[in-house]
Scaffold this active site. Sequence first.
Site: not given
Length: 434
Positions: A22-23, A92, A116, A121-123, A125, A310, A402
């Site tokens: 998935k990732n 995300r 999730c 989970r900011p942006m 970076l 994970d 998912r």
Amino acid sequence: MERLLINGGRKLDGEVQISGAKNAVLPILAASLLTNGCCVIKNVPKLDDVYVMLSVLEELSVRVSWQRNELRLDCSRVAPAAPNPEILGKIRASNLILGPLLGRFKEAEIGACGGCSIGSRPMNLHFAALEVLGAKVLPLEAGYFVFAKALRGGEVHLAFPSVGATENLLMAASLAEGKTVLYNAATEPEIVDLAGFINAMGGKISGAGSDVITIEGVKRLGGAEYTIMPDRIETGTLLVAGAMCGGRLHLSGARPEHNQALLQALQQAGISFTYNIGDSKESFIEICGCAGRPLPLQITTASYPGFPTDMQPQLAAMLSLSQGQSVICERIFENRFRFVDELKKMGASIQLRGNCAIIDGVTRLHGMSVCATDLRAGAAMVLAGLAATGRTVVEQVEYIDRGYEDFAGKLNCLGADICRLDNFGNEKGCKLVV
Ligand code: EPZ
């Protein structure tokens, strides 16, 4: 919300093929936006997150067609647009359209990306890295508009080896003028897969898999054909299922070299396994579930190659049945213990202290009605249900859909007794009559 009905206490035995990762597939689907050609992506897992990412691409005029687990993406009509925020908000990974759209069109609009509820989970970076190349970031009411007059290569130092920020930077820098060197890059195998795909398109990326990645910008990228790597988290989840339920599981296509930290932990817990490192046809991991209860462990999650966050909930489920006291500390996300209360309903003895879980192993878990609180937590609850005595109902299994391709079906092929019930309680894909 659909749910799984699990009759626990059965041994797992047999062979299963690991699906595509998935990732890895999500950033690679986003990277297809870098070209106006056609891409063929093989070994694509049928996951809800993949379907959502494809709907984001279709919002950007990519034409998508499936043939079993193979995708054909026609990107000849891609144009910058503001995809429907409702669709962007579902996962995300939708933030991964930022890098390719910025690289190709020098502008991109993204939403307040969803996913999730494991952390804020900011942006920041992602934005800091892209600003080094000349991007400007404008906050919108619900999201961001990012643009640049031109993108020029430079030296980027990530404050934290963020997987997503590394991926967005790789994609944008691939079409920037000149050379970019990324320091403190994420080293996950999924980064290597993404770089492999971009290089197959004509990109010039070297060092992927290490913490210093060099990207020579090129004028354009063409279509490419690429096969997605096997999913190391599905591999780890099934390994823990084998460790908890006994029996012998043969995971075909699993890549032992991607699961070193987990294999080391399982070995310390007294679990025996064998493996073969080779190409996708020869590589496997075979686990022989431990005769007794696993030994306790002290684990701290970390960026790759450390113990993967994970896999943290799944390991906690296994250690809730260990012979002593274990400690798991979560260092990547700030809210990844929401499953603990659900495990305690089944008889687990766990106390939370800050970002650590103190787990006192018990001799058994008992079946109960529990909830999947996020993707990996949902998988952990299924593992607990498989090992528990009696019946477990796991609610909100859409979370599991998912990230796992036919999770219940694969486990049933290995001897589990899992029945999926729709919103009205009708059975879907049950082995035994409920
Ligand atoms: C990827 O998420 C994975 N998702 C996650 O898998 C995985 O847990 C994570 O990497 C870590 O390995 C996909 O690849 C689609 P990060 P990502 O940026 O890229 C903070 C699963 O279950 N951070 O490495 O979002 C962030 O809040 C999912 O399959 C910032 O502070 O992870 C987190 O605490 C869950 N600012 C940490 O870094 C930023 O700009 C790691 O995030 C970006 C991240």
